[in-house]
Design a protein around this motif. Structure first.
Motif, PDB file in Angstrom:
ATOM      1  N   LEU A 225      39.715   6.713 -66.939  1.00 58.03           N
ATOM      2  CA  LEU A 225      40.432   5.702 -67.708  1.00 58.03           C
ATOM      3  C   LEU A 225      39.900   4.312 -67.394  1.00 58.03           C
ATOM      4  O   LEU A 225      39.420   4.043 -66.289  1.00 58.03           O
ATOM      5  N   VAL A 226      40.005   3.430 -68.377  1.00 65.10           N
ATOM      6  CA  VAL A 226      39.587   2.047 -68.194  1.00 65.10           C
ATOM      7  C   VAL A 226      40.636   1.144 -68.825  1.00 65.10           C
ATOM      8  O   VAL A 226      41.324   1.529 -69.772  1.00 65.10           O
ATOM      9  N   ALA A 237      29.698  -3.689 -66.349  1.00 67.31           N
ATOM     10  CA  ALA A 237      29.817  -2.229 -66.312  1.00 67.31           C
ATOM     11  C   ALA A 237      29.953  -1.674 -67.730  1.00 67.31           C
ATOM     12  O   ALA A 237      30.559  -2.291 -68.608  1.00 67.31           O
ATOM     13  N   LYS A 238      29.381  -0.495 -67.952  1.00 70.03           N
ATOM     14  CA  LYS A 238      29.408   0.131 -69.276  1.00 70.03           C
ATOM     15  C   LYS A 238      30.652   0.991 -69.492  1.00 70.03           C
ATOM     16  O   LYS A 238      31.112   1.153 -70.618  1.00 70.03           O
ATOM     17  N   PHE A 239      31.158   1.591 -68.435  1.00 68.73           N
ATOM     18  CA  PHE A 239      32.293   2.504 -68.522  1.00 68.73           C
ATOM     19  C   PHE A 239      32.050   3.561 -69.598  1.00 68.73           C
ATOM     20  O   PHE A 239      32.917   3.865 -70.415  1.00 68.73           O
ATOM     21  N   ALA A 240      30.850   4.118 -69.598  1.00 66.45           N
ATOM     22  CA  ALA A 240      30.461   5.082 -70.625  1.00 66.45           C
ATOM     23  C   ALA A 240      31.341   6.326 -70.577  1.00 66.45           C
ATOM     24  O   ALA A 240      31.522   6.945 -69.531  1.00 66.45           O
ATOM     25  N   GLY A 241      31.891   6.664 -71.725  1.00 66.79           N
ATOM     26  CA  GLY A 241      32.718   7.859 -71.835  1.00 66.79           C
ATOM     27  C   GLY A 241      34.142   7.696 -71.351  1.00 66.79           C
ATOM     28  O   GLY A 241      34.933   8.642 -71.435  1.00 66.79           O
ATOM     29  N   PHE A 242      34.487   6.522 -70.821  1.00 68.44           N
ATOM     30  CA  PHE A 242      35.849   6.293 -70.341  1.00 68.44           C
ATOM     31  C   PHE A 242      36.792   6.128 -71.541  1.00 68.44           C
ATOM     32  O   PHE A 242      36.410   5.668 -72.604  1.00 68.44           O
ATOM     33  N   LEU A 268      43.986  19.121 -74.615  1.00 71.20           N
ATOM     34  CA  LEU A 268      43.653  18.200 -75.691  1.00 71.20           C
ATOM     35  C   LEU A 268      42.617  17.210 -75.171  1.00 71.20           C
ATOM     36  O   LEU A 268      42.933  16.311 -74.412  1.00 71.20           O
ATOM     37  N   TRP A 269      41.388  17.402 -75.607  1.00 72.34           N
ATOM     38  CA  TRP A 269      40.262  16.633 -75.034  1.00 72.34           C
ATOM     39  C   TRP A 269      40.127  15.288 -75.732  1.00 72.34           C
ATOM     40  O   TRP A 269      39.990  15.214 -76.957  1.00 72.34           O
ATOM     41  N   LEU A 270      40.164  14.219 -74.947  1.00 70.65           N
ATOM     42  CA  LEU A 270      39.904  12.869 -75.453  1.00 70.65           C
ATOM     43  C   LEU A 270      38.483  12.433 -75.088  1.00 70.65           C
ATOM     44  O   LEU A 270      38.115  11.277 -75.310  1.00 70.65           O
TER      45      LEU A 270
END
Length: 274
Positions: A225-226, A237-242, A268-270
């Motif tokens: 989470l971000v 920071a990119k926070f890729a996929g967060f 349930l995939w986010l």
């Protein structure tokens, strides 16, 4: 145990009146209008976002946390953002099963029903390599990520089943399905919490019989989470996929729009599945 009662209803509605009240959409209202939703771990960033979103949707929101100061801030923010919303904070130690049960019983007695428990109690411990794993991390994470799930699910199970549209929602991490060496304790704790939640879902399935479950237990899975504070502290920071906490809150609110049979026992995939 401290309780903020300043925003509680002035009178408890009668049980028989509440039993006939539909949480589902009527008269143009959304599925959360009038629903009573408890949020465990309400003082963290994800909790704050969830309080805001549920209040916006018209739910009565009862948040709990072990930190009374941060909880009060989260409750005030949701209350002020949505004037007229009923948002309550209660300081509850979810490592104490009796306090968890008292919280559930008090909420149902006060409002006549409980339509959801959103579990957002979190924490992380890890190491650089598997060999460096500190088993005290497991002890800490077992309490935070497993025991609190056990206590809240057992405390709220029957009320959610009675609701007719109840939901138990656990937020988990993709790492539980594909653990890395340095995340052994964290991934194992998350996997255990997921298994417990799926067992709860099976309980709902069996209780519903041929008619299908009247309540659902489901798992929302993120990579991590971000929130805005994290971005401010690490602007490069990119926070890729967060997943942003506001996106998580939106997904949580949306679960009540789907039939219990459709979401019960589901991951349930986010974020993309590993």
């Amino acid at each position: 145990m401290k309780t903020d009662r300043n925003t509680r209803r002035t009178a408890v509605q009668e049980q028989d009146e509440e039993a006939t009240e539909m949480v589902t959409s009527t008269g143009g209202q959304g599925p959360l209008e009038g629903a009573v939703i408890a949020v465990a771990g309400a003082a963290g960033p994800a909790g704050r976002a969830t309080l805001l979103r549920l209040a916006e949707a018209g739910a009565v929101v009862v948040g709990s946390d072990s930190n009374p100061e941060r909880l009060a801030e989260a409750v005030d923010a949701a209350r002020y953002a949505h004037g007229g919303a009923t948002v309550i904070g209660e300081t509850v130690d979810l490592l104490d099963v009796d306090q968890a049960r008292e919280w559930a019983a008090r909420t149902e007695k006060e409002f006549g029903r409980v339509d959801g428990l959103v579990h957002l109690v979190g924490g992380w411990r890890g190491s650089s390599t598997f060999a460096e794993t500190d088993l005290t991390d497991w002890e800490t994470l077992h309490k935070l990520l497993v025991r609190t799930v056990q206590h809240t699910s057992l405390a709220f199970y029957e009320a959610l089943e009675r609701s007719g549209n109840g939901r138990f929602l656990l937020t988990s991490a993709a790492g539980a399905s594909k653990p890395t060496g340095g995340n052994a304790a964290y991934a194992a704790s998350k996997a255990a919490a997921e298994a417990w939640t799926l067992a709860m879902a099976d309980g709902f399935r069996k209780a519903g019989g041929e008619q299908g479950p009247r309540a659902a237990a489901a798992i929302l899975i993120v990579k991590a989470l971000v929130n805005d504070q994290m971005r401010a502290e690490r602007p490069n920071a990119k926070f890729a996929g967060f997943t942003d906490v506001t996106e998580l809150a939106e997904a949580i609110a949306g679960v009540w729009s789907r039939p219990a049979q459709e979401v019960n026992g589901q991951r349930l995939w986010l974020t993309p599945e590993p």
